[in-house]
Design a protein around this motif. Structure first.
Motif, PDB file in Angstrom:
ATOM      1  N   ILE A   1       0.831  -1.203   0.000  1.00 48.64           N
ATOM      2  CA  ILE A   1       0.000   0.000   0.000  1.00 48.64           C
ATOM      3  C   ILE A   1       0.862   1.249   0.000  1.00 48.64           C
ATOM      4  N   ARG A   2       1.911   1.267   0.808  1.00 48.50           N
ATOM      5  CA  ARG A   2       2.806   2.431   0.824  1.00 48.50           C
ATOM      6  C   ARG A   2       3.444   2.650  -0.552  1.00 48.50           C
ATOM      7  N   LYS A   3       3.829   1.558  -1.192  1.00 48.55           N
ATOM      8  CA  LYS A   3       4.442   1.650  -2.515  1.00 48.55           C
ATOM      9  C   LYS A   3       3.469   2.215  -3.536  1.00 48.55           C
TER      10      LYS A   3
ATOM     11  N   ALA B   1       3.049   5.966  -3.017  1.00 49.05           N
ATOM     12  CA  ALA B   1       4.224   6.706  -3.498  1.00 49.05           C
ATOM     13  C   ALA B   1       4.264   6.777  -5.022  1.00 49.05           C
ATOM     14  N   GLN B   2       3.691   5.762  -5.681  1.00 50.19           N
ATOM     15  CA  GLN B   2       3.670   5.722  -7.143  1.00 50.19           C
ATOM     16  C   GLN B   2       2.444   6.412  -7.739  1.00 50.19           C
ATOM     17  N   GLY B   3       1.581   6.949  -6.866  1.00 47.67           N
ATOM     18  CA  GLY B   3       0.383   7.627  -7.340  1.00 47.67           C
ATOM     19  C   GLY B   3      -0.738   6.698  -7.760  1.00 47.67           C
TER      20      GLY B   3
ATOM     21  N   TYR C   1      -8.124   9.595   5.162  1.00 47.64           N
ATOM     22  CA  TYR C   1      -7.165  10.142   6.138  1.00 47.64           C
ATOM     23  C   TYR C   1      -5.772  10.227   5.525  1.00 47.64           C
ATOM     24  N   ILE C   2      -5.362   9.188   4.835  1.00 43.52           N
ATOM     25  CA  ILE C   2      -4.044   9.173   4.193  1.00 43.52           C
ATOM     26  C   ILE C   2      -3.923  10.301   3.182  1.00 43.52           C
ATOM     27  N   LEU C   3      -4.971  10.483   2.390  1.00 38.82           N
ATOM     28  CA  LEU C   3      -4.948  11.552   1.382  1.00 38.82           C
ATOM     29  C   LEU C   3      -4.936  12.933   2.047  1.00 38.82           C
ATOM     30  N   GLU C   4      -5.755  13.096   3.081  1.00 37.49           N
ATOM     31  CA  GLU C   4      -5.860  14.392   3.762  1.00 37.49           C
ATOM     32  C   GLU C   4      -4.529  14.790   4.415  1.00 37.49           C
TER      33      GLU C   4
ATOM     34  N   TYR D   1       2.756   8.841   3.212  1.00 34.74           N
ATOM     35  CA  TYR D   1       3.384   7.842   2.349  1.00 34.74           C
ATOM     36  C   TYR D   1       3.656   8.329   0.923  1.00 34.74           C
ATOM     37  N   LEU D   2       3.805   9.624   0.748  1.00 36.52           N
ATOM     38  CA  LEU D   2       4.028  10.131  -0.611  1.00 36.52           C
ATOM     39  C   LEU D   2       5.455   9.883  -1.082  1.00 36.52           C
TER      40      LEU D   2
END
Length: 213
Positions: free
Chosen positions: A182-184, A187-189, A203-206, A210-211
């Motif tokens: 998921i983190r990968k 990071a890859q969009g 929440y992750i997007l806000e 992990y970018l």
């Protein structure tokens, strides 16, 4: 008929027999870094909890994993917030914050010894994936730990169930899903929709987590 098949056990009995007028609590623990929590974590916790008729299943985030090669992880606050969002709609779930509160490296033996002392009326079922079973001999004070908790192993294709330790083996639907994947993807969009609960995805997007890979 149980939705999961329990192997090598006919019924779940209390780990410690104590003369008491109150029944002992049967509680599951699913530990992990939860960086981030994803749908496979929740599926395993729910399936084991219902199959063994547990009163609660606690998701227990580590503060620091005890591995030699420590994982890169985000702040505990974010991981805890995502867990709260992830379990909000399931009354079977709760969060055990003992390792976050203690800080330092998280050894399961130390944590469970403290929890058992605090909750002497509770039997603990410690949930692990089938891929972790082969590492049990390397766990800190594993011989003492197996006397304190009942391990529950969730079978995974390609991993042996042969072990000298007493384990309740269960079948559960498995996805090829991990927090590192998921983190990968983030990071890859790439999209992580349906890999994590929607509230966790938002929440992750806000927070912009992990970018960076």
């Amino acid at each position: 008929m149980n939705c999961l098949k329990a192997k090598y056990i006919t019924e779940v009995e209390p780990l410690i027999q104590v003369q008491t007028t109150q029944p002992r609590k049967q509680v599951g623990i699913l530990g992990g870094n939860f960086n981030p929590v994803h749908n496979q974590h929740l599926l395993i916790a729910d399936q084991v909890g219902t199959a063994l008729n547990l009163e609660k299943v606690y998701l227990m985030p580590e503060y620091l994993p005890p591995h030699v090669d420590e994982k890169d992880t985000i702040e505990a606050e974010h991981r805890l917030n995502m867990l709260k969002l992830a379990i909000a709609d399931n009354p079977l779930f709760d969060i055990e914050q003992a390792e976050l509160q203690r800080k330092g490296k998280s050894y399961t033996y130390d944590t469970m010894k403290a929890l058992i002392a605090q909750n002497p009326d509770t039997d603990y079922y410690f949930i692990i994936g089938g891929d972790m079973v082969e590492y049990l001999p390397k766990w800190y004070k594993i011989d003492e730990l197996v006397e304190m908790v009942q391990f529950v192993g969730v079978k995974r294709p390609g991993y042996s169930i042969d072990t000298p330790y007493p384990i309740i083996w269960l079948d559960a639907p498995m996805m090829d899903l991990s927090s590192s994947l998921i983190r990968k993807k983030i990071a890859q969009g790439c999209s992580i929709r349906y890999l994590v609960p929607e509230a966790v995805r938002n929440y992750i997007l806000e927070k912009g987590l992990y970018l960076e890979s």
